[in-house]
Design a protein around this motif. Structure first.
Motif, mmCIF file in Angstrom:
data_model
loop_
_atom_site.group_PDB
_atom_site.id
_atom_site.type_symbol
_atom_site.label_atom_id
_atom_site.label_comp_id
_atom_site.label_asym_id
_atom_site.label_seq_id
_atom_site.Cartn_x
_atom_site.Cartn_y
_atom_site.Cartn_z
ATOM 1 N N HIS A 53 0.860 -1.192 0.000
ATOM 2 C CA HIS A 53 0.000 0.000 0.000
ATOM 3 C C HIS A 53 0.887 1.229 0.000
ATOM 4 C CE1 HIS A 53 -3.294 2.648 0.748
ATOM 5 N NE2 HIS A 53 -2.953 2.942 1.988
ATOM 6 N N ILE A 103 -7.913 4.702 3.406
ATOM 7 C CA ILE A 103 -7.799 3.480 2.606
ATOM 8 C C ILE A 103 -7.027 2.411 3.367
ATOM 9 C CG2 ILE A 103 -6.818 2.508 0.494
ATOM 10 C CD1 ILE A 103 -7.423 5.198 -0.854
ATOM 11 N N SER A 127 -9.401 0.793 5.584
ATOM 12 C CA SER A 127 -10.395 0.003 4.863
ATOM 13 C C SER A 127 -9.830 -1.335 4.385
ATOM 14 C CB SER A 127 -10.929 0.792 3.664
ATOM 15 O OG SER A 127 -9.972 0.866 2.610
ATOM 16 N N SER A 137 -1.849 -1.738 -3.783
ATOM 17 C CA SER A 137 -2.814 -0.665 -3.570
ATOM 18 C C SER A 137 -2.047 0.638 -3.737
ATOM 19 C CB SER A 137 -3.423 -0.766 -2.163
ATOM 20 O OG SER A 137 -4.154 0.400 -1.830
ATOM 21 N N ALA A 152 -10.563 8.905 -5.591
ATOM 22 C CA ALA A 152 -10.518 8.909 -4.128
ATOM 23 C C ALA A 152 -10.718 10.299 -3.541
ATOM 24 C CB ALA A 152 -9.188 8.325 -3.652
ATOM 25 N N HIS A 161 -7.184 5.988 -6.799
ATOM 26 C CA HIS A 161 -6.783 4.759 -6.102
ATOM 27 C C HIS A 161 -6.864 3.587 -7.073
ATOM 28 C CE1 HIS A 161 -7.564 1.510 -2.849
ATOM 29 N NE2 HIS A 161 -6.262 1.662 -3.060
#
Length: 243
Positions: free
Chosen positions: A8, A40, A43, A186, A224, A230
């Motif tokens: 990420h 994010i 999430s 990500s 996003a 994203h």
């Protein structure tokens, strides 16, 4: 079973890694971007997140304080906590990190170390309630030479970690990709440019790069907000990973 690993990251449009070096946007700020990144991050529901030595040193800047007398220490691993909802994992091959407590923001610490780290450092970590895993004998003292798959397997088996966010620097990220240990990417793209000569991207691996080592396929793309996009990719590795 090793954890499912999601790399990420946030990057500029030209791949820069450090938002402090990005161009500015009239529509949003670095604080806006950081806020979206953290939303994010949450999430994705990890039960561990992993960074490298340099990033972790910014969070904990304690000086070395080994115990006066070093008794027998546990190798290859020691766990101060096994019941946490989320763990903070630091990759520190040479054992240069020192801590004031056993957690970062409430997340218990686990340090991944190279085989050459001395007993005095392990004793210091244990006294500070910091968990650790030491790489097997014969592994090198650099991230790319350590058996990262085996260490992730220990985290999964001993701590029940099933979903880990990889948020390292370029070299650490590259080592995980090259070893076939990243399952998803990500990527949050900021409306900015870096543009510095020789500036790092968020992933790098030696002079030959990652060609032939990974295949990416798009899972989703999303606006996003604040000019950010994203992107999520499934990563299929050409490198068979153990663990």
């Amino acid at each position: 079973m090793r954890p499912h690993v999601i790399c990420h990251m946030m990057a500029s449009l030209d791949g820069g890694l450090h938002p402090s070096q990005f161009t500015r946007s009239r529509d949003s700020s670095e604080a806006d971007w950081s806020g979206v990144y953290e939303q994010i991050q949450q999430s994705l529901a990890p039960d561990a997140w992993l960074v490298g030595r340099v990033t972790m040193a910014e969070m904990s800047s304690a000086a070395a304080h080994p115990p006066a007398q070093v008794a027998a220490v546990d190798r290859p691993h020691h766990f101060a906590r096994r019941d946490a909802k989320c763990y903070a994992v630091a990759l520190d091959p040479s054992g240069k990190l020192h801590f004031e407590s056993g957690d970062i923001g409430g997340d218990p610490l686990v340090v991944l170390l190279g085989p050459g780290v001395p007993d005095a450092h392990l004793a210091e970590l244990a006294a500070d309630a910091v968990s650790y895993v030491v790489a097997g004998a014969g592994d090198g003292d650099e991230a790319g030479n350590m058996d990262l798959a085996a260490m992730l397997d220990v985290l999964g088996r001993e701590l029940g970690i099933s979903r880990l966010l990889l948020e390292g620097g370029a070299i650490i990220n590259g080592s995980f990709f090259a070893a076939g240990l990243v399952d998803e990417l990500s990527l949050l793209l900021a409306p900015a440019l870096d543009g510095r000569a020789g500036g790092q991207s968020f992933v790098t691996f030696g002079k030959n790069g990652l060609a032939g080592k990974a295949e990416l396929s798009l899972i989703s793309h999303q606006d996003a907000g604040h000019g950010l996009v994203h992107l999520r990719y499934r990563v299929r590795s050409a490198v068979p990973a153990t663990g």
